[in-house]
Design a protein around this motif. Structure first.
Motif, PDB file in Angstrom:
ATOM      1  N   ILE A  62      39.498  52.632  94.282  1.00 30.11           N
ATOM      2  CA  ILE A  62      39.458  51.164  94.742  1.00 30.11           C
ATOM      3  C   ILE A  62      38.953  50.421  94.047  1.00 30.11           C
ATOM      4  CG2 ILE A  62      38.332  49.926  96.748  1.00 30.11           C
ATOM      5  CD1 ILE A  62      38.912  52.349  98.480  1.00 30.11           C
ATOM      6  N   GLY A  63      37.741  50.642  93.451  1.00 27.68           N
ATOM      7  CA  GLY A  63      37.125  49.964  92.590  1.00 27.68           C
ATOM      8  C   GLY A  63      35.998  49.187  92.851  1.00 27.68           C
ATOM      9  N   LEU A  64      35.827  48.854  94.178  1.00 21.66           N
ATOM     10  CA  LEU A  64      34.767  48.132  94.937  1.00 21.66           C
ATOM     11  C   LEU A  64      34.234  48.946  96.144  1.00 21.66           C
ATOM     12  CD1 LEU A  64      36.078  44.608  94.807  1.00 21.66           C
ATOM     13  CD2 LEU A  64      34.210  45.419  93.388  1.00 21.66           C
ATOM     14  N   ASP A  65      33.225  48.744  96.271  1.00 18.99           N
ATOM     15  CA  ASP A  65      32.469  49.450  97.703  1.00 18.99           C
ATOM     16  C   ASP A  65      33.164  48.535  98.848  1.00 18.99           C
ATOM     17  OD1 ASP A  65      30.354  51.146  98.958  1.00 18.99           O
ATOM     18  OD2 ASP A  65      29.857  49.084  99.573  1.00 18.99           O
ATOM     19  N   PRO A  66      33.420  49.273  99.940  1.00 22.98           N
ATOM     20  CA  PRO A  66      34.142  48.598 100.838  1.00 22.98           C
ATOM     21  C   PRO A  66      33.561  47.520 101.493  1.00 22.98           C
ATOM     22  CG  PRO A  66      34.080  50.966 101.203  1.00 22.98           C
ATOM     23  CD  PRO A  66      33.531  50.991 100.163  1.00 22.98           C
ATOM     24  N   ARG A  67      32.095  47.455 101.531  1.00 20.28           N
ATOM     25  CA  ARG A  67      31.218  46.425 102.055  1.00 20.28           C
ATOM     26  C   ARG A  67      31.601  45.309 100.956  1.00 20.28           C
ATOM     27  NH1 ARG A  67      28.057  50.932 102.739  1.00 20.28           N
ATOM     28  NH2 ARG A  67      27.423  51.455 104.902  1.00 20.28           N
ATOM     29  N   GLN A  68      31.716  45.536  99.818  1.00 18.51           N
ATOM     30  CA  GLN A  68      31.907  44.517  98.762  1.00 18.51           C
ATOM     31  C   GLN A  68      33.350  43.633  99.305  1.00 18.51           C
ATOM     32  OE1 GLN A  68      31.297  46.676  95.292  1.00 18.51           O
ATOM     33  NE2 GLN A  68      29.421  45.424  94.849  1.00 18.51           N
ATOM     34  N   ALA A  71      32.940  41.538 102.168  1.00 18.54           N
ATOM     35  CA  ALA A  71      32.243  40.204 101.738  1.00 18.54           C
ATOM     36  C   ALA A  71      33.188  39.213 101.017  1.00 18.54           C
ATOM     37  CB  ALA A  71      30.807  40.538 101.190  1.00 18.54           C
ATOM     38  N   LEU A  72      33.913  39.811  99.948  1.00 16.31           N
ATOM     39  CA  LEU A  72      34.949  39.133  99.381  1.00 16.31           C
ATOM     40  C   LEU A  72      35.895  38.432 100.245  1.00 16.31           C
ATOM     41  CD1 LEU A  72      35.518  38.255  96.537  1.00 16.31           C
ATOM     42  CD2 LEU A  72      36.963  40.610  96.268  1.00 16.31           C
ATOM     43  N   GLY A  73      36.505  39.282 101.100  1.00 12.98           N
ATOM     44  CA  GLY A  73      37.520  38.845 102.061  1.00 12.98           C
ATOM     45  C   GLY A  73      36.948  37.761 102.968  1.00 12.98           C
ATOM     46  N   LEU A  74      35.845  37.892 103.416  1.00  6.76           N
ATOM     47  CA  LEU A  74      35.322  36.795 104.396  1.00  6.76           C
ATOM     48  C   LEU A  74      35.026  35.577 103.653  1.00  6.76           C
ATOM     49  CD1 LEU A  74      32.822  38.920 106.546  1.00  6.76           C
ATOM     50  CD2 LEU A  74      34.805  37.759 107.390  1.00  6.76           C
ATOM     51  N   GLY A  75      34.380  35.831 102.196  1.00 15.86           N
ATOM     52  CA  GLY A  75      34.167  34.693 101.409  1.00 15.86           C
ATOM     53  C   GLY A  75      35.696  33.745 101.151  1.00 15.86           C
ATOM     54  N   THR A  76      36.628  34.551 100.712  1.00 18.50           N
ATOM     55  CA  THR A  76      38.003  34.042 100.617  1.00 18.50           C
ATOM     56  C   THR A  76      38.491  33.280 101.781  1.00 18.50           C
ATOM     57  OG1 THR A  76      38.391  35.842  98.784  1.00 18.50           O
ATOM     58  CG2 THR A  76      40.399  34.604  99.720  1.00 18.50           C
ATOM     59  N   GLY A 121      38.537  46.864 103.590  1.00 17.08           N
ATOM     60  CA  GLY A 121      37.054  47.103 103.264  1.00 17.08           C
ATOM     61  C   GLY A 121      36.601  47.858 104.709  1.00 17.08           C
ATOM     62  N   ALA A 122      37.081  47.253 105.654  1.00 14.91           N
ATOM     63  CA  ALA A 122      36.656  47.690 107.225  1.00 14.91           C
ATOM     64  C   ALA A 122      37.349  49.286 107.460  1.00 14.91           C
ATOM     65  CB  ALA A 122      36.998  46.673 108.309  1.00 14.91           C
ATOM     66  N   VAL A 123      38.555  49.250 106.981  1.00 14.53           N
ATOM     67  CA  VAL A 123      39.339  50.652 107.453  1.00 14.53           C
ATOM     68  C   VAL A 123      38.513  51.774 106.529  1.00 14.53           C
ATOM     69  CG1 VAL A 123      41.322  51.954 107.318  1.00 14.53           C
ATOM     70  CG2 VAL A 123      41.101  49.559 108.506  1.00 14.53           C
ATOM     71  N   MET A 124      38.461  51.310 105.264  1.00 15.24           N
ATOM     72  CA  MET A 124      38.070  52.240 104.361  1.00 15.24           C
ATOM     73  C   MET A 124      36.649  52.734 104.500  1.00 15.24           C
ATOM     74  SD  MET A 124      40.487  53.348 102.888  1.00 15.24           S
ATOM     75  CE  MET A 124      39.905  54.661 102.078  1.00 15.24           C
ATOM     76  N   ILE A 126      34.898  52.907 107.486  1.00 13.30           N
ATOM     77  CA  ILE A 126      35.130  53.815 108.521  1.00 13.30           C
ATOM     78  C   ILE A 126      35.651  55.251 108.179  1.00 13.30           C
ATOM     79  CG2 ILE A 126      36.230  54.412 110.614  1.00 13.30           C
ATOM     80  CD1 ILE A 126      36.335  51.211 111.202  1.00 13.30           C
ATOM     81  N   ILE A 127      36.663  55.172 107.306  1.00 14.12           N
ATOM     82  CA  ILE A 127      37.327  56.321 106.590  1.00 14.12           C
ATOM     83  C   ILE A 127      36.067  57.116 105.787  1.00 14.12           C
ATOM     84  CG2 ILE A 127      39.238  57.498 105.504  1.00 14.12           C
ATOM     85  CD1 ILE A 127      40.018  56.674 108.029  1.00 14.12           C
ATOM     86  N   PHE A 128      35.655  56.286 104.926  1.00 11.67           N
ATOM     87  CA  PHE A 128      34.456  57.242 104.156  1.00 11.67           C
ATOM     88  C   PHE A 128      33.382  57.557 104.914  1.00 11.67           C
ATOM     89  CE2 PHE A 128      35.882  54.525 100.397  1.00 11.67           C
ATOM     90  CZ  PHE A 128      36.574  55.499  99.648  1.00 11.67           C
ATOM     91  N   THR A 129      32.998  56.807 105.968  1.00 15.68           N
ATOM     92  CA  THR A 129      32.014  57.287 106.904  1.00 15.68           C
ATOM     93  C   THR A 129      32.236  58.701 107.356  1.00 15.68           C
ATOM     94  OG1 THR A 129      31.122  55.071 107.089  1.00 15.68           O
ATOM     95  CG2 THR A 129      30.386  56.578 108.573  1.00 15.68           C
ATOM     96  N   LEU A 130      33.499  58.755 107.952  1.00 16.50           N
ATOM     97  CA  LEU A 130      33.819  60.023 108.555  1.00 16.50           C
ATOM     98  C   LEU A 130      34.012  61.050 107.556  1.00 16.50           C
ATOM     99  CD1 LEU A 130      36.545  58.274 111.218  1.00 16.50           C
ATOM    100  CD2 LEU A 130      34.237  59.356 111.693  1.00 16.50           C
ATOM    101  N   ALA A 131      34.726  60.680 106.515  1.00 16.50           N
ATOM    102  CA  ALA A 131      34.935  61.784 105.337  1.00 16.50           C
ATOM    103  C   ALA A 131      33.740  62.407 104.852  1.00 16.50           C
ATOM    104  CB  ALA A 131      36.058  61.222 104.427  1.00 16.50           C
ATOM    105  N   GLU A 132      32.766  61.506 104.498  1.00 17.08           N
ATOM    106  CA  GLU A 132      31.346  61.812 104.068  1.00 17.08           C
ATOM    107  C   GLU A 132      30.460  62.645 104.865  1.00 17.08           C
ATOM    108  OE1 GLU A 132      30.668  58.436 101.909  1.00 17.08           O
ATOM    109  OE2 GLU A 132      31.933  58.910 100.315  1.00 17.08           O
TER     110      GLU A 132
END
Length: 134
Positions: A62-68, A71-76, A121-124, A126-132
């Motif tokens: 992905i290259g970026l943290d889902p939170r980033q 934030a980038l999407g909300l800013g855009t 970002g939001a879906v990933m 959630i998915i990372f939280t569940l997977a980890e």
């Protein structure tokens, strides 16, 4: 679980699904599709990658943290609304620019890009939280 078939399929499907999600994003401001469905398809592509590989490899893909990404999407999306305000028009006014090669580009597409990034970002997240968790 190690599956050679799943790993091979994921390597080929990830770029194809991301390309399809980009197509849905670009097509969406004039036809059905857009940032939301494009973001869901991209998140599904990364979820397939996560199932096939480890979470750390998918985070690198992905290259970026889902939170980033959120934030980038909300800013855009916010910037797309403020462009009209800077021109003396109401917030979220649709403005377009005609470019010779690219055609009609406007603030609705910029808003869709913001939604696209927020959904991925939001879906990933959630998915990372569940997977980890396990």
């Amino acid at each position: 679980m190690y599956s050679l078939i799943l790993i091979t399929a994921a390597r080929y499907l990830l770029p194809l699904l991301l390309l399809f999600s980009f197509f849905l994003l670009i097509r969406g401001h004039n036809w059905p599709g857009g940032g939301f469905i494009g973001g869901l398809v991209a998140a599904a592509a990364y979820t397939l990658h996560l199932i096939s590989f480890e979470a750390a490899q998918t985070r690198r893909a992905i290259g970026l943290d889902p939170r980033q990404l959120i934030a980038l999407g909300l800013g855009t999306a916010t910037i797309s609304g403020l462009i009209g305000v800077l021109g003396g028009r109401p917030f979220q006014t649709g403005l377009w620019l005609e470019l010779p090669v690219l055609g009609h580009l406007g603030t609705p597409l910029l808003f869709d890009v913001g939604v696209y990034l927020v959904v991925i970002g939001a879906v990933m997240l959630i998915i990372f939280t569940l997977a980890e968790e396990s």
